[in-house]
Write an enzyme that holds these catalytic residues in place. Structure first.
Site, mmCIF file in Angstrom:
data_model
loop_
_atom_site.group_PDB
_atom_site.id
_atom_site.type_symbol
_atom_site.label_atom_id
_atom_site.label_comp_id
_atom_site.label_asym_id
_atom_site.label_seq_id
_atom_site.Cartn_x
_atom_site.Cartn_y
_atom_site.Cartn_z
ATOM 1 N N LYS A 186 24.427 -26.486 2.293
ATOM 2 C CA LYS A 186 24.641 -26.738 3.548
ATOM 3 C C LYS A 186 24.752 -28.586 4.141
ATOM 4 O O LYS A 186 25.252 -29.196 5.164
ATOM 5 C CB LYS A 186 24.202 -25.821 4.938
ATOM 6 C CG LYS A 186 24.676 -24.773 4.657
ATOM 7 C CD LYS A 186 23.628 -24.138 5.972
ATOM 8 C CE LYS A 186 24.016 -22.099 5.240
ATOM 9 N NZ LYS A 186 23.710 -21.567 6.407
ATOM 10 N N GLU A 214 20.895 -29.734 13.682
ATOM 11 C CA GLU A 214 22.479 -29.664 14.001
ATOM 12 C C GLU A 214 22.173 -29.592 15.611
ATOM 13 O O GLU A 214 21.511 -28.748 16.426
ATOM 14 C CB GLU A 214 23.317 -29.243 13.824
ATOM 15 C CG GLU A 214 23.516 -27.942 13.731
ATOM 16 C CD GLU A 214 24.457 -27.045 12.495
ATOM 17 O OE1 GLU A 214 24.901 -26.006 12.935
ATOM 18 O OE2 GLU A 214 24.232 -27.641 11.356
ATOM 19 N N ARG A 242 35.659 -17.915 -1.471
ATOM 20 C CA ARG A 242 35.594 -16.975 -1.858
ATOM 21 C C ARG A 242 36.631 -15.922 -0.894
ATOM 22 O O ARG A 242 37.496 -16.569 -0.151
ATOM 23 C CB ARG A 242 35.139 -15.680 -2.538
ATOM 24 C CG ARG A 242 34.266 -15.374 -0.736
ATOM 25 C CD ARG A 242 32.599 -14.524 -0.778
ATOM 26 N NE ARG A 242 31.881 -14.919 0.017
ATOM 27 C CZ ARG A 242 32.124 -14.203 1.033
ATOM 28 N NH1 ARG A 242 33.595 -14.016 1.532
ATOM 29 N NH2 ARG A 242 31.139 -14.433 2.427
#
Length: 664
Positions: free
Chosen positions: A116, A200, A292
């Site tokens: 991430k 964040e 995906r």
């Protein structure tokens, strides 16, 4: 185009891929575990091979076994579905190295999104909006505290290599930071093997909106519009729709362009989803790219009229994107919900067992069913307990919501418990109807979506009448085959000499016992329940439709009686009751189990935290059971001394098996 593909997955997504492949004249090879020998994807494929035991790590996660089957069957490509190996970069590389096409992005693209922190840095460099934060490798406490203060509160601590809602903490003040940091790091270490975190800014009341992207091997990338997935419980999506009721045309255009930027930044080919968090003021920020096909891809298919699996196959075959960006059109509104074998009123405890009844609405232009099971199949303990995806489409959102309400009302599942009633309350909730739900709404207001504390008397009376009419009909049928079919002794009206007959019935609703008292016969009754007497007149059961007058007012219900279960639905809500025989079994089990700790469902014991002779308090965790992709703590029902343990770590156990006992 390929002549044979292998599908490295199971359940509804495997069935979904098979349908498109068959439409294109492509032969399909399925793989299956020992637990899935009779599964629908095995029966639908042209050929199927067993690859191991029931646990995913013994079968669907065995890339080597899957590749062996692909080589043996001459498969030219492998479709990974979602979950399992679908985002495993090493598997994608191994497929390519074997000279077989991987129907998905390259391993290199996956690796760029695997972290991430790294993904966020990459997107920021490409000009994609990201949430202000810190993604550095320096993980010292003092530096992280300083970065948190710089970013400002509230902020979120996230496991850098996490997912599924684990390793996440919301911090609202500087004084709370270090304790939350340590907790998050411990959880990340246990779950993912690495304790690195990123920080964040936390967006209050955010929307979760994702953009479907497609890229090809010729350098082209486009988007197919958005899906809103803001209805979530513990970071798991519950309802998805397209288009989003929140986005303006300008915001939709900007987010689509940013998603295409993200695709180009990692040289993306095939289907993917760029996920954004969107603030109430319209600011949007990159979260991640799912490399995906998504579970909720059908809503995009319904509003665009495109077959995304067909696109996947064509791109993996080396073809260019079938359409350019300006040729993508969206029409109408689509909504998807997922029918699960789970009990929302028991903390969404996943269920398993045979689907004794599985009734779903008829498929049409407005209603689509994506399922990997049929009536009589077993929902096993080893995999996700999803039974089906229910997708509806109509010209606009209000009509699509109405379609979904109608479709859910037509659903019936008996065997394992299901979340149908929860979904019916969800689809009618004002926050959903008005399009103002955010990602935390369900967790903040979950009680608004669970079963009401008090039962609707009309539903209880309707269920009672269904049971009465069914009993009477069965008695009439039996009497017709006797020498004296008109004998009064063949009736089940409870008649007694000198007074009106009383029939005392007993039902179970959860832990609540319901005991209506009925007088009368053939659709005309006096029913006493909850200290009130109700007059029932003109009750008629026509197939699965019950019509009757309750205290002078006409009512209509959809109803079914299956084994020991009575289901009634008034068009707004449903009620399922178990009849007396089931109640007795539950009561006997409850009275006999005060000193026993039983497995609530089949599963594998992963941890034993007590030993014979230990003194334990009520609520102490004695064992931990793993089932349906989650862990369940089995606790002592009372204080006492552990008398015996009948299971050890690694054992597979059946539902209701006694795992431990306390001294009596």
């Amino acid at each position: 185009m390929f002549h044979t593909i292998l599908i490295a997955n199971r359940g509804e997504i495997a069935c979904r891929v098979i349908r498109t492949a068959r439409k294109l004249g492509i032969r399909t090879v399925a793989v299956f575990s020992e637990a899935d020998a009779d599964a629908q994807h095995v029966r639908l494929a042209d050929e199927a091979h067993c690859i191991g035991g029931p646990r995913p790590q013994d079968s669907y996660l065995r890339g080597d076994a899957i590749l062996d089957v692909a080589k043996k069957t001459g498969a030219q490509a492998i479709h990974p579905g979602y979950g399992f190996l679908s985002e495993n970069a090493d598997f994608a590389d191994a497929v390519q190295a074997a000279g077989i096409a991987f129907i998905g992005p390259s391993g290199a693209s996956m690796r760029k999104m695997g972290s991430k922190a790294g993904a966020k840095d990459l997107m920021a460099a490409a000009g994609v909006p990201v949430v202000p934060g810190y993604t550095g490798e320096d993980q010292s406490r003092d530096l992280l505290q300083g970065e948190a203060d710089r970013i400002g509160y509230p902020l979120m601590i996230k496991a850098a290599h996490g997912g599924g809602g684990k390793g996440m903490r919301i911090v609202r003040s500087a004084g709370e930071f270090l304790s939350n940091l340590e907790s998050c790091q411990r959880e990340a270490k246990n779950a993912f093997g690495r304790d690195r975190v990123l920080l964040e800014r936390y967006i209050e009341h955010p929307r979760h909106i994702e953009i479907q992207i497609f890229g090809d091997h010729h350098g082209h990338a486009i988007h197919l519009g958005e899906r809103e997935c803001s209805a979530q419980r513990r970071y798991q999506k519950v309802l998805e729709e397209s288009p989003s009721p929140f986005l303006t045309p300008e915001l939709r255009s900007a987010m689509g362009a940013a998603a295409v930027q993200a695709a180009h930044a990692i040289d993306y080919a095939n289907a993917g989803t760029v996920e954004f968090i969107v603030a109430q003021d319209g600011g949007f920020y990159f979260m991640e790219i799912n490399t995906r096909l998504q579970v909720e891809h059908p809503v995009t298919e319904e509003v665009t009229g495109l077959d995304l699996v067909e696109w996947q196959l064509r791109i993996a075959d080396g073809q260019a994107l079938p359409l350019a960006q300006d040729a993508i059109r969206q029409h109408g509104h689509a909504i998807e919900v997922r029918l699960y074998a789970e009990d929302p009123d028991a903390g969404f405890l996943p269920g398993s067992g045979t689907l004794q009844t599985l009734r779903l609405p008829a498929a049409s232009r407005a209603v689509r069913i994506d399922s990997g099971v049929i009536e009589g199949d077993v929902v096993t303990i080893f995999y996700d307990p999803m039974i089906a995806k229910l997708i509806v489409w109509d010209e606009d959102r209000p009509r699509a919501l109405a379609r979904m309400r109608e479709a859910l009302a037509a659903c019936e599942i008996a065997g394992p418990k299901s979340n149908i009633a929860f979904l019916e309350r969800l689809i009618r909730h004002p926050a959903v109807v008005e399009g103002r739900i955010d990602t935390g709404y369900l967790d903040r207001h979950l009680d608004e979506f669970l079963s009401p504390a008090t039962l609707d008397p009309a539903l209880v009376l309707a269920a009672t009448v269904v049971h009465l009419l069914t009993q009477e009909h069965a008695a009439d049928c039996n009497a017709a085959h006797t020498p004296d079919p008109t004998s009064p002794w063949a009736c089940v009206d409870g008649w007694r000499l000198g007074h009106a007959g009383n029939r005392r019935l007993a039902f179970l609703h959860g832990e609540q016992r319901i005991e209506p008292l009925a007088q009368g016969y053939a659709g005309h009754y006096q029913i006493t329940w909850d200290a009130r007497v109700h007059t029932i007149a003109g009750a008629r059961l026509d197939g699965e439709t019950l019509s009757l007058r309750i205290d002078g007012n006409m009512h209509r219900f959809r109803s079914t009686l299956h084994a020991d279960n009575v289901l009634v639905h008034d068009g707004l809500q449903r009620l399922r009751l178990q009849v007396e025989s089931v109640y007795r079994r539950h009561a006997e089990a409850a009275s006999a189990s005060e000193h026993r700790i039983r497995a609530p469902m089949p599963g594998r014991v992963v941890l034993v935290q007590a030993k014979p002779g230990d003194t334990v308090n009520a609520g102490a965790v004695l064992l931990v059971l793993e089932a349906m992709k989650m862990e369940l703590a089995l606790k002592a029902p009372r204080a006492g001394v552990v008398a015996e343990l009948r299971a050890q770590a690694g054992d597979f156990v059946e539902a209701d098996a006694v795992l431990a006992t306390l001294e009596q």
